[in-house]
Motif scaffolding. Structure first.
Motif, short mmCIF file in Angstrom:
data_model
loop_
_atom_site.label_atom_id
_atom_site.label_comp_id
_atom_site.label_asym_id
_atom_site.label_seq_id
_atom_site.Cartn_x
_atom_site.Cartn_y
_atom_site.Cartn_z
N THR A 50 0.76 -1.17 0.13
CA THR A 50 -0.01 0.03 0.20
C THR A 50 0.78 1.17 -0.12
O THR A 50 0.90 2.22 -0.90
CB THR A 50 -0.94 -0.19 1.07
N ARG A 53 2.48 1.78 -3.51
CA ARG A 53 1.63 2.18 -4.58
C ARG A 53 1.13 3.67 -4.28
O ARG A 53 0.90 4.41 -5.26
CB ARG A 53 0.37 1.33 -4.36
N ASP A 54 0.81 4.12 -2.97
CA ASP A 54 0.74 5.45 -2.63
C ASP A 54 2.06 6.51 -3.02
O ASP A 54 1.45 7.59 -3.51
CB ASP A 54 0.22 5.47 -1.21
N SER A 57 2.08 6.65 -6.94
CA SER A 57 0.92 7.07 -7.53
C SER A 57 0.92 8.71 -7.25
O SER A 57 0.73 9.60 -8.13
CB SER A 57 -0.55 6.71 -6.85
#
Length: 80
Positions: A50, A53-54, A57
């Motif tokens: 997580t 990905r954060d 992104s």
């Protein structure tokens, strides 16, 4: 990179960190996080998929794709 704000939780432990980083530092983080799959990120740190990905992104979506037509790769090619 400079730490600008350190927000503490109720136990007075760091919960959020606001940083000021150069575009080169952001590019490094984007490339490192972009190179990890969810499984690899989980091996580095539980919950890492997580976070990975954060971070990717946010940096690619808000910075590199916005200011360079070819995103992170365009930025890096311009530095060579």
């Amino acid at each position: 990179m400079d730490i600008k704000v350190l927000e503490l939780d109720d136990a007075e432990n760091p919960e959020f960190i606001t940083v000021r980083m150069s575009v080169q530092e952001a590019a490094f983080l984007a490339r490192v996080t972009g190179g990890h799959s969810g499984d690899t990120a989980e091996e580095v740190l539980p919950g890492g998929a997580t976070a990975n990905r954060d971070i990717y992104s946010a940096l690619v979506g808000s910075v590199f794709n916005r200011y360079w037509d070819g995103g992170i790769n365009d930025y890096l090619l311009g530095r060579e």
